[in-house]
Scaffold this active site. Structure first.
Site, PDB file in Angstrom:
ATOM      1  N   ASP A 177       0.875  -1.153   0.000  1.00  0.00           N
ATOM      2  CA  ASP A 177       0.000   0.000   0.000  1.00  0.00           C
ATOM      3  C   ASP A 177       0.924   1.218   0.000  1.00  0.00           C
ATOM      4  O   ASP A 177       2.095   1.119   0.412  1.00  0.00           O
ATOM      5  CB  ASP A 177      -0.850  -0.066   1.285  1.00  0.00           C
ATOM      6  CG  ASP A 177      -1.539   1.233   1.562  1.00  0.00           C
ATOM      7  OD1 ASP A 177      -2.199   1.742   0.642  1.00  0.00           O
ATOM      8  OD2 ASP A 177      -1.402   1.759   2.684  1.00  0.00           O
ATOM      9  N   ASP A 192      -0.006   5.074   0.795  1.00  0.00           N
ATOM     10  CA  ASP A 192      -0.165   6.072   1.849  1.00  0.00           C
ATOM     11  C   ASP A 192      -0.153   5.388   3.214  1.00  0.00           C
ATOM     12  O   ASP A 192      -0.970   4.509   3.474  1.00  0.00           O
ATOM     13  CB  ASP A 192      -1.489   6.821   1.627  1.00  0.00           C
ATOM     14  CG  ASP A 192      -1.572   8.071   2.464  1.00  0.00           C
ATOM     15  OD1 ASP A 192      -0.525   8.576   2.879  1.00  0.00           O
ATOM     16  OD2 ASP A 192      -2.696   8.531   2.725  1.00  0.00           O
ATOM     17  N   LYS A 231      -9.109  -1.677  -3.212  1.00  0.00           N
ATOM     18  CA  LYS A 231      -8.989  -2.563  -2.052  1.00  0.00           C
ATOM     19  C   LYS A 231     -10.188  -2.382  -1.133  1.00  0.00           C
ATOM     20  O   LYS A 231     -10.553  -1.224  -0.890  1.00  0.00           O
ATOM     21  CB  LYS A 231      -7.705  -2.218  -1.265  1.00  0.00           C
ATOM     22  CG  LYS A 231      -6.422  -2.491  -2.011  1.00  0.00           C
ATOM     23  CD  LYS A 231      -5.214  -1.939  -1.247  1.00  0.00           C
ATOM     24  CE  LYS A 231      -5.128  -0.438  -1.309  1.00  0.00           C
ATOM     25  NZ  LYS A 231      -3.938   0.153  -0.688  1.00  0.00           N
ATOM     26  N   ASP A 268      -1.383  -0.385   5.919  1.00  0.00           N
ATOM     27  CA  ASP A 268      -1.588   0.280   7.213  1.00  0.00           C
ATOM     28  C   ASP A 268      -3.055   0.301   7.607  1.00  0.00           C
ATOM     29  O   ASP A 268      -3.389   0.801   8.671  1.00  0.00           O
ATOM     30  CB  ASP A 268      -1.071   1.730   7.156  1.00  0.00           C
ATOM     31  CG  ASP A 268      -1.931   2.613   6.274  1.00  0.00           C
ATOM     32  OD1 ASP A 268      -2.318   2.173   5.171  1.00  0.00           O
ATOM     33  OD2 ASP A 268      -2.240   3.753   6.686  1.00  0.00           O
TER      34      ASP A 268
END
Ligand SMILES: O=C(CO)[C@H](O)[C@H](O)COP(=O)(O)O
Length: 321
Positions: free
Chosen positions: A42, A44, A238, A263
């Protein structure tokens, strides 16, 4: 609402089965790295926060590349196209190629292509330039987007907002200039054009636009339209299976050889678990350790670590003789 997920294929971590998630030991990290041939990262909260690279990321990516691991960078943020993200990676000094990037803006265009979106129909975009650029690359006609940023509605008696009857899909992505004109146009197309699709790039609740606080994410934009049309969107980012299937095909990856690093529990980790990937959560983004370990959280990664660069500890470990 707490979403519970089925187990991933991680060797020995917890996976929503009642055991508490475990912080990865050096041995856990080593066996995970040995076990997989590819990492899906991922962006960010894992690679960067806003416009700052997270400490130790370049060195960690270099280490994994030196170990011959395939790296894929996947973001739910649709404001940029893959080309736009390449520019961001480059400007941040990260050595990533165009072929390694996959964005939800691209997923929206790929989804429309996969269903043979009719060539005589067009897309109404609630979102930014990333979606438009990806639709252009697929030759899919579109209207809306940034061109409607300043449109205003004045509610005079008898006024009806016209909308284009040829819109066959509304794609909703993160839009810093969302307004009532766009929401009304989107709801008219979805409600009144027969067969018009309602597509969301993602449903992320909150995001990091600045490092000072959390900001409303695309879940807010989708929610405004969903509230009016009373229909659930087709989600292409996602944790949607469409995105994983498309990535696996495009990058030639086998699911049991992939570790998903993210995250966010309800997008990244759920995406990995539902897809049969190994999963690692980092605490450098939106999820706190307290939230991860909270008894009401049912989404457990195989392991978790403070940040991606924790993996560098396996490099320093002495070789057994
Ligand atoms: O687009 C967003 C806003 O809704 C996302 O929350 C966000 O930026 C997600 O990015 P990533 O998947 O890289 O964590």
């Amino acid at each position: 609402m707490v979403v519970s997920a089925s187990a991933g294929n991680g060797a020995s971590g917890s996976a929503g089965n009642g055991t508490l998630p475990r912080r990865a030991s050096e041995e856990n990290m080593r066996s995970m790295v040995d076990k997989v041939s590819a990492f899906i990262f991922d962006c960010d909260g894992v690679i960067w926060r806003g416009d700052s690279v997270i400490d130790g990321v370049p060195e960690t990516l270099d280490m994994l590349r030196a170990m011959d691991k395939r790296l894929v960078f996947v973001t739910n943020n649709s404001t940029k196209s893959r080309a736009g993200y390449l520019g961001k990676f480059t400007s941040l000094g990260l050595n990533v190629s165009a072929e390694e990037i996959y964005s939800s803006s691209y997923a929206a265009a790929a989804y429309l292509e996969s269903i043979d979106f009719p060539t005589d129909k067009k897309v109404y975009v609630v979102g930014e330039v990333g979606i438009q650029e990806e639709l252009d690359l697929k030759g899919i006609a579109h209207i809306g987007g940034p061109a409607d940023a300043d449109k205003k509605i004045s509610l005079k008696p008898g006024f009806a907002l016209p909308h284009d009857p040829d819109v066959g899909a509304v794609v909703v992505g993160f839009d810093r200039n969302i307004n009532y004109f766009k929401i009304q146009t989107a709801q008219l197309c979805i409600s009144e054009n027969p067969g018009c699709l309602f597509i969301a790039t993602n449903l992320d609740a909150k995001t990091h636009l600045t490092d000072a606080q959390e900001w409303a994410g695309n879940g807010a934009m989708v929610g405004a339209i969903k509230g009016a049309v009373k229909r659930d969107p087709i989600v292409v980012g996602k944790p949607a299976e469409f995105m994983l299937a498309n990535i696996a095909t495009q990058f030639g990856l086998h699911r049991n050889q992939i570790c998903m690093v993210g995250d966010r529990l309800d997008t990244d980790i759920l995406f990995g678990q539902q897809g049969g990937l190994s999963t690692m959560l980092v605490l450098s983004g939106v999820t706190t350790e307290a939230a991860l370990l909270h008894p009401e959280n049912g989404i457990h990664p195989d392991f978790y670590m403070s940040q991606l660069s924790d993996l560098l500890s396996i490099k320093a470990a002495p070789v057994a003789v």
